[in-house]
Design an enzyme around this catalytic site. Structure first.
Site, short mmCIF file in Angstrom:
data_model
loop_
_atom_site.label_atom_id
_atom_site.label_comp_id
_atom_site.label_asym_id
_atom_site.label_seq_id
_atom_site.Cartn_x
_atom_site.Cartn_y
_atom_site.Cartn_z
N ASN A 144 -12.14 -59.68 -57.54
CA ASN A 144 -12.78 -58.65 -58.35
C ASN A 144 -14.11 -58.34 -57.69
O ASN A 144 -14.93 -59.24 -57.52
CB ASN A 144 -12.98 -59.17 -59.78
CG ASN A 144 -13.83 -58.24 -60.62
OD1 ASN A 144 -13.96 -57.06 -60.32
ND2 ASN A 144 -14.40 -58.77 -61.69
N GLY A 145 -14.33 -57.07 -57.29
CA GLY A 145 -15.61 -56.72 -56.68
C GLY A 145 -15.40 -55.95 -55.38
O GLY A 145 -14.32 -55.41 -55.13
N HIS A 190 -29.64 -19.78 -72.96
CA HIS A 190 -30.26 -19.72 -71.64
C HIS A 190 -29.21 -19.82 -70.53
O HIS A 190 -29.53 -20.20 -69.41
CB HIS A 190 -31.33 -20.81 -71.51
CG HIS A 190 -32.42 -20.64 -72.52
ND1 HIS A 190 -33.37 -19.65 -72.43
CD2 HIS A 190 -32.65 -21.28 -73.69
CE1 HIS A 190 -34.16 -19.71 -73.49
NE2 HIS A 190 -33.74 -20.70 -74.27
N GLU A 197 -22.63 -38.24 -77.02
CA GLU A 197 -21.63 -39.30 -77.15
C GLU A 197 -20.29 -38.72 -77.63
O GLU A 197 -19.23 -39.10 -77.14
CB GLU A 197 -22.15 -40.38 -78.12
CG GLU A 197 -21.20 -41.51 -78.43
CD GLU A 197 -20.68 -42.26 -77.20
OE1 GLU A 197 -21.18 -42.03 -76.09
OE2 GLU A 197 -19.74 -43.05 -77.38
N LYS A 238 -13.09 -50.65 -67.84
CA LYS A 238 -14.04 -50.98 -68.89
C LYS A 238 -15.38 -51.43 -68.33
O LYS A 238 -16.43 -51.06 -68.84
CB LYS A 238 -13.44 -52.08 -69.76
CG LYS A 238 -14.30 -52.54 -70.90
CD LYS A 238 -14.25 -51.56 -72.03
CE LYS A 238 -15.12 -51.95 -73.21
NZ LYS A 238 -15.40 -50.77 -74.04
C1 AGP Z 1 -17.83 -45.28 -72.69
O1 AGP Z 1 -16.79 -45.02 -73.52
C2 AGP Z 1 -17.50 -45.81 -71.36
N1 AGP Z 1 -16.53 -46.79 -71.34
C3 AGP Z 1 -18.68 -46.02 -70.43
O2 AGP Z 1 -19.45 -44.87 -70.43
C4 AGP Z 1 -19.59 -47.26 -70.66
O3 AGP Z 1 -20.35 -47.09 -71.81
C5 AGP Z 1 -20.47 -47.45 -69.43
O4 AGP Z 1 -19.65 -47.69 -68.32
C6 AGP Z 1 -21.47 -48.54 -69.59
O5 AGP Z 1 -20.87 -49.79 -69.74
P1 AGP Z 1 -21.67 -51.04 -70.26
O6 AGP Z 1 -22.10 -50.74 -71.64
O7 AGP Z 1 -20.68 -52.16 -70.20
O8 AGP Z 1 -22.83 -51.23 -69.34
#
Ligand code: AGP
Length: 609
Positions: A99-100, A505, A482, A604
């Site tokens: 991972n990375g 605008h 949001e 995620k």
């Molecule tokens: C929002 O629905 C997203 N999954 C995304 O914008 C997320 O909030 C962003 O990647 C930040 O993640 P974090 O809060 O784990 O830092």
């Protein structure tokens, strides 16, 4: 970005790995794979696509059977999603999952090619496997020494799960930036990118620190540092139970998480309220300390940044301190004017977002004090910040963030109340009144959740649209950002949020009958102004959805649909109004048949830049 799992014990390893991957799939879902020792031989099964594709493949071709192995679910960085780029990757004695990102992989690959090594994939991961095997040969079969030697060569972020063909009863693991935990059960051990993957089997775990190497066997786990010295680790116990990471009868995690919001708020704010007033002392924040700061910066990404926008409005309104909100990926490269005497607040659900973590480190280097607002316990941002407020939303599995946002803004309110009281912009009576109102939000949200039918009707109207606009003023504008992100990320309908007064605008030229407008108008002092803006788009043919107080009755025909919210304090209306916005996005995606919990191209936890 990618999920890793590993197992050694008495159970059927493939089942444990697949079950773990099903809970980590939210981290990436371009491909999946496992490697299991079957009769002391490493058997690999991997496939492009979802975990379900891998399972279907194994049903045809057979599932490896044994008691030790590693697994991976991928969010592609180097190399397109394909069978051959799927993890695990091998090189001689070594098979591993990663991972990375390895930043210097090209140079390392050239070196390995010059040594006659052959590559089968386009990934940076295979370079690690080949390099590790190369050093394994050089170190005459000592796996930990070979790992140490390899890690010293790697630049970038990584967590690895490794098996060596010569050690069929061992799983090796290590981490640098990317998170990794080691789960400890009875006669069995696990590795996982996060706790949800193994909660079913154990709640006990070690948190691997950057630079630590773990060697797992049925007898337990040994952890070493980069000097090959054994380290004593503190055994931690997760306070989540299995149900927290399951759907609990809901069709999607996202819907479940939307419904969990009232509970998440209570869990987050209750321990931080004493005698009716905010008390953030256990997080390292005292009124005296708050008075030391000249400027406040909020840095975050995506939804977390939107929570910061609400925070800005609330802090500026109550505490009269100016607040800059920055997108972390911009902040870190624009030589920000941050220094001693400043407070930088980093908001993150995962606590591992690469840009947010870099922004936090940069702020510390520049001499600012840092405060993290983080959901994932023990994550990098949580550990590195000077002050820390954990949000208690529990595991958030859906890629689209809902309950994490809700508790992030709940914390922003508590923080703003305490700050405003500390610098005497509000008195104790007002602070108590606002705190009590914050405590009242879970009930109001539950009320909204009981009457959500209108959001389904609105969704059915939106599914034919190609593009949408969200508009609002003040806190409603912060909120509409949001709402817009939620809709586009899961329904794939293009949408933008705009300050309602800014439309004329330029953007109003886009308005036609094919571009619906969702107008958020909860702020009493701005209501008439937003209604005027709504009339302007209505006159140009837009269908309008109004999210406002039930008690506000605009003239007939101003809106085609209206979602009515309970009356509440203006300042706290974002906590109520975000709920229909989340539900509208959710039902639109459901009606469009998208993969709500795992929208395309996303992951995620974004641990790469
Ligand atoms: C929002 O629905 C997203 N999954 C995304 O914008 C997320 O909030 C962003 O990647 C930040 O993640 P974090 O809060 O784990 O830092």
């Amino acid at each position: 970005m990618c999920g890793i799992v590993g197992y050694v014990g008495q159970r059927e390893a493939a089942d444990v790995l697949l079950d773990g991957l099903s809970r980590l799939e939210y981290r990436g879902y371009d491909s999946a794979g496992i490697a299991v020792f079957e009769n002391e031989i490493i058997k690999v099964a991997k496939s492009k696509g979802r975990l379900a594709d891998l399972q279907a493949k194994m049903q045809k071709e057979g599932k490896p059977s044994g008691h030790a192995g590693i697994g991976h679910t991928r969010w592609a960085t180097h190399g397109e999603p394909s069978d051959r780029n799927s993890h695990p990757h091998g090189g001689g004695n070594v098979t591993l999952v990663h991972n990375g990102i390895i930043e210097n992989y090209k140079k390392l690959k050239e070196f390995l090619l010059s040594k006659g090594r052959k590559f089968e994939s386009d990934t940076d991961t295979e370079v690690i496997a080949q390099l590790l095997d190369y050093y394994y040969e050089e170190h005459h079969g000592n796996p930990v020494e070979a790992i140490v030697k390899t890690l010293k060569e790697l630049e970038g972020s990584y967590a690895l799960g490794i098996v060596f063909a010569d050690f069929p009863d061992r799983v090796f693991a290590m981490r640098k930036e990317s998170p990794l935990i080691v789960g400890i059960g009875e006669n069995e051990c696990f590795i996982a990118s996060d706790m949800t993957a193994i909660l079913k089997y154990t709640k006990n775990y070690y948190l691997l620190e950057p630079g630590e190497i773990a060697v797992l066997s049925r007898q337990g786990a040994k952890v070493y540092n980069l000097h090959y010295q054994k380290i004593e680790k503190e055994l931690k116990t997760a306070d989540w139970d299995v149900s927290a990471a399951e759907k609990g009868g809901y069709e999607h995690y996202m819907l479940k998480e939307i419904h969990e919001q009232p509970e998440s708020i209570k869990k987050t704010i209750t321990p931080r309220i004493e005698n009716g007033l905010p008390n953030l002392e256990e997080c390292g924040i005292t009124p005296e300390k708050l008075l030391e700061f000249n400027k406040i910066h909020i840095v975050a990404c995506g939804t977390a940044m939107h929570a910061g926008m609400v925070g800005k409005y609330v802090i500026e309104k109550l505490a009269k301190i100016s607040v800059n909100v920055d997108i972390a990926s911009e902040f870190r490269y624009r030589e920000p004017l941050v220094g001693e005497g400043d407070l930088v607040i980093v908001i993150s659900q995962s606590g591992e977002t690469a840009d947010s973590l870099a922004a936090l480190r940069l702020s510390k280097e520049l001499g600012a004090k840092t405060l993290a607002i983080v959901n994932a316990k023990g994550s990098s941002i949580a550990r590195e910040a000077d002050m820390l407020i954990y949000t208690h939303a529990g595991p958030e599995i859906a890629v689209a963030s809902t309950k994490a946002y809700m508790v992030q803004i709940a914390v922003m309110y508590l923080f703003a109340f305490e700050l405003a009281l500390a610098n005497k912009k509000i008195d104790e009576t007002e602070c108590r009144r606002l705190t009590a109102l914050l405590q009242g939000t879970p009930d109001k949200i539950s009320e909204i959740l009981e009457h959500k039918e209108m959001t389904q009707l609105i969704a059915s109207e939106l599914i034919t649209a190609d593009s949408l606009l969200y508009i609002g003023r003040g806190l409603d504008y912060a909120l509409s950002m949001e709402g817009s992100l939620k809709l586009k990320e899961i329904s794939y309908i293009h949408s933008e949020s705009y300050a309602a007064g800014e439309l004329k605008h330029g953007t109003i030229s886009l308005i036609t009958e094919n571009m619906p407008v969702i107008a958020v108008a909860t702020q009493q002092n701005l209501f008439d102004k937003t209604i005027s803006n709504i009339k302007e788009v209505k006159a140009r043919g837009a269908r309008v959805v109004l999210v406002s107080r039930e008690s506000y009755q605009p003239e007939k025909d101003v809106a085609d649909f209206k979602f009515g919210l309970p009356d509440y304090e203006d300042l706290l209306m974002p906590m109520l109004a975000v709920v229909p916005l989340q539900l509208i996005a959710y039902y639109t995606a459901v009606l469009k048949g998208t993969d709500v919990d795992k929208p395309r191209n996303l992951a995620k936890s974004v641990t790469v830049e």
